[in-house]
Each structure stands twice: as C-alpha cells, then as structure tokens.
Design a protein around this motif. Structure first.
Motif, PDB file in Angstrom:
ATOM      1  N   GLU A   3       0.841  -1.332   0.014  1.00 28.35           N
ATOM      2  CA  GLU A   3      -0.180  -0.063  -0.095  1.00 28.35           C
ATOM      3  C   GLU A   3       0.781   1.218   0.093  1.00 28.35           C
ATOM      4  O   GLU A   3       0.418   2.341  -0.366  1.00 28.35           O
ATOM      5  N   SER A   4       2.175   1.180   0.530  1.00 24.80           N
ATOM      6  CA  SER A   4       2.864   2.213   0.568  1.00 24.80           C
ATOM      7  C   SER A   4       3.292   2.772  -0.663  1.00 24.80           C
ATOM      8  O   SER A   4       3.543   4.046  -1.109  1.00 24.80           O
ATOM      9  N   SER A   5       3.442   1.747  -1.681  1.00 25.57           N
ATOM     10  CA  SER A   5       4.094   2.016  -3.121  1.00 25.57           C
ATOM     11  C   SER A   5       2.689   2.525  -3.938  1.00 25.57           C
ATOM     12  O   SER A   5       3.192   3.670  -4.379  1.00 25.57           O
ATOM     13  N   LYS A   6       1.843   2.291  -3.611  1.00 21.97           N
ATOM     14  CA  LYS A   6       0.366   2.846  -4.199  1.00 21.97           C
ATOM     15  C   LYS A   6       0.142   4.263  -3.678  1.00 21.97           C
ATOM     16  O   LYS A   6      -0.182   4.984  -4.367  1.00 21.97           O
ATOM     17  N   ARG A   7       0.386   4.492  -2.407  1.00 20.84           N
ATOM     18  CA  ARG A   7       0.306   5.794  -1.981  1.00 20.84           C
ATOM     19  C   ARG A   7       1.315   6.774  -2.650  1.00 20.84           C
ATOM     20  O   ARG A   7       0.946   7.648  -2.925  1.00 20.84           O
ATOM     21  N   ASP A   8       2.632   6.132  -2.785  1.00 23.24           N
ATOM     22  CA  ASP A   8       3.537   7.398  -3.589  1.00 23.24           C
ATOM     23  C   ASP A   8       2.900   7.525  -4.823  1.00 23.24           C
ATOM     24  O   ASP A   8       2.774   8.685  -5.298  1.00 23.24           O
ATOM     25  N   TRP A   9       2.435   6.369  -5.549  1.00 21.02           N
ATOM     26  CA  TRP A   9       1.876   6.603  -7.068  1.00 21.02           C
ATOM     27  C   TRP A   9       0.765   7.657  -6.969  1.00 21.02           C
ATOM     28  O   TRP A   9       0.773   8.254  -7.863  1.00 21.02           O
ATOM     29  N   ARG A  10      -0.239   7.398  -6.082  1.00 23.71           N
ATOM     30  CA  ARG A  10      -1.414   8.314  -5.841  1.00 23.71           C
ATOM     31  C   ARG A  10      -0.832   9.602  -5.717  1.00 23.71           C
ATOM     32  O   ARG A  10      -1.606  10.510  -6.320  1.00 23.71           O
ATOM     33  N   ARG A  11      -0.071  10.012  -4.859  1.00 24.13           N
ATOM     34  CA  ARG A  11       0.448  11.454  -4.722  1.00 24.13           C
ATOM     35  C   ARG A  11       1.020  12.030  -5.761  1.00 24.13           C
ATOM     36  O   ARG A  11       0.332  13.044  -6.208  1.00 24.13           O
ATOM     37  N   SER A  12       1.855  11.329  -6.670  1.00 24.53           N
ATOM     38  CA  SER A  12       2.410  11.905  -7.862  1.00 24.53           C
ATOM     39  C   SER A  12       1.215  12.059  -9.131  1.00 24.53           C
ATOM     40  O   SER A  12       1.109  13.191  -9.689  1.00 24.53           O
ATOM     41  N   LEU A  13       0.435  10.848  -8.933  1.00 28.08           N
ATOM     42  CA  LEU A  13      -0.570  10.826 -10.186  1.00 28.08           C
ATOM     43  C   LEU A  13      -1.723  11.735  -9.830  1.00 28.08           C
ATOM     44  O   LEU A  13      -2.319  12.441 -11.047  1.00 28.08           O
ATOM     45  N   ARG A  14      -2.047  11.945  -8.845  1.00 24.61           N
ATOM     46  CA  ARG A  14      -3.209  13.279  -8.231  1.00 24.61           C
ATOM     47  C   ARG A  14      -2.760  14.469  -8.857  1.00 24.61           C
ATOM     48  O   ARG A  14      -3.269  15.186  -9.861  1.00 24.61           O
ATOM     49  N   ALA A  15      -1.371  14.883  -8.734  1.00 21.73           N
ATOM     50  CA  ALA A  15      -0.882  16.350  -9.107  1.00 21.73           C
ATOM     51  C   ALA A  15      -0.814  16.191 -10.804  1.00 21.73           C
ATOM     52  O   ALA A  15      -1.135  17.132 -11.373  1.00 21.73           O
ATOM     53  N   GLU A  16      -0.508  15.163 -11.173  1.00 20.46           N
ATOM     54  CA  GLU A  16      -0.463  14.774 -12.578  1.00 20.46           C
ATOM     55  C   GLU A  16      -1.607  15.018 -13.461  1.00 20.46           C
ATOM     56  O   GLU A  16      -1.778  15.706 -14.325  1.00 20.46           O
TER      57      GLU A  16
END
Length: 190
Positions: A3-16
């Motif tokens: 889930e921490s990997s997905k959390r990192d992806w979510r953070r950057s993808l939300r901004a993108e």
C-alpha cells in the motif's frame, strides 16, 4: 505491491491528473458523447457514472442525451450501491461526503446497469486502475454479477501507464475513456 507503493503513486498521479485535466476534459466529454450512446443502444440498462470531484473529468453534460438512463454511486452502510439519477434530482452527501441520489427505495441491481464509468488517477494496459485507495469499486466488482458489467476508467491520456502496482484484490476494468478515444482491454464488452 504494498500500500505504501500505491500511496506514492497516488500522490504523484493526483498532481499529474490535475495538471493534465484542463487540456483534456473537453476531449474526454466529446469522446463520451460520441461513443457512449452507441454502446448503450446495444445494451439494456443504465449508465453508471460518478459525481466529479476536483481533478476528475465532469461528464454530467451526458445527462441531456441519456437523461433516463443514468445512475450515480452512493456509499451506504459500508457498500457502494448505484441509484437511478436525473440531472435535476436532489442529491445528498453519502457516507464519503460525495453528492449522491437520495437513498429512497431499493438500490439498482447489477443487471440494471449497462456500463460503469469510474474515475481514475491512472490505468494500465491490462485495465488495472489506481483510484483513491478506498477500494469501493474493487469490492463492488468482486461480486460476479457486478464483474459482468463492463467498467471503463475515465481519465486524461497522460495518466495511462504501462503497468501499475496491484494487489490480489484489485479487479481490472474493461478499458478506459480519455480524450484520445475509447480503449478496450481485449475484444471489448461482451
């Protein structure tokens, strides 16, 4: 993947996605207007759409052409359910605080939906979607009846990835809709 990997992806993808949406939103709506009526003409049932949050493509304008065939999701008593919806119908906040049709009468069954549109932060070529992390759509689509309803991620083309992190409980979608078209994973809806 954790889930921490997905959390990192979510953070950057939300901004993108937030950055890509202004240039893509009109095109996403145009593709939806062009493609969805034909798809729905071949399938009985409603179009399960969503109430747009900040950074999500707003498809509410589809209501004019599909007024009697729309449904919105609502989180009620720990479950995602769909209810029939018309543009002028009053809405109230569901358990997640998102506007949803009033919970009057029974929720719709899977066989009453022709197609689901699901907001996404990203999608990969196999149809795996990265959402906000609540798991509402995955839990709904884990039910075999709901898994038979074709579901499309809705997002800017810039948010398409070759492969996303996934967990055993993630349920792939049938494809995605972006400003560059409607894309099916495999042969398209059954």
């Amino acid at each position: 993947m954790g889930e921490s990997s997905k959390r990192d992806w979510r953070r950057s993808l939300r901004a993108e996605r937030l950055q890509a949406l202004p240039a893509a939103e009109a095109g996403i709506l145009a593709v939806a207007r062009q493609e969805l009526p034909g798809l729905l003409a071949k399938r009985p049932g409603r179009l399960g759409t969503y109430w747009p949050l900040a950074g999500e493509a707003d498809l509410r304008d589809l209501g004019a052409a599909l007024a009697n065939r729309l449904a919105l999701p609502s989180v009620e008593l720990g479950h995602l359910r769909y209810r029939a919806w018309r543009l002028a119908q009053p809405l109230e906040a569901d358990a997640c605080g998102i506007p949803a049709p009033l919970a009057v009468g029974p929720a719709l069954d899977a066989n009453e939906l022709a197609l689901l549109l699901v907001p996404a932060l990203a999608v990969d070529g196999a149809g795996y979607r990265l959402g906000y992390g609540g798991g509402w759509y995955d839990r709904l689509r884990a039910d075999p009846a709901w898994a038979r309803v074709p579901a499309l991620a809705v997002l800017p083309a810039a948010c398409r990835r070759q492969q996303l992190p996934r967990d055993p409980w993630d349920v792939p979608l049938a494809g995605w809709l972006s400003e560059d078209g409607l894309h099916w994973c495999g042969s398209g809806p059954a």
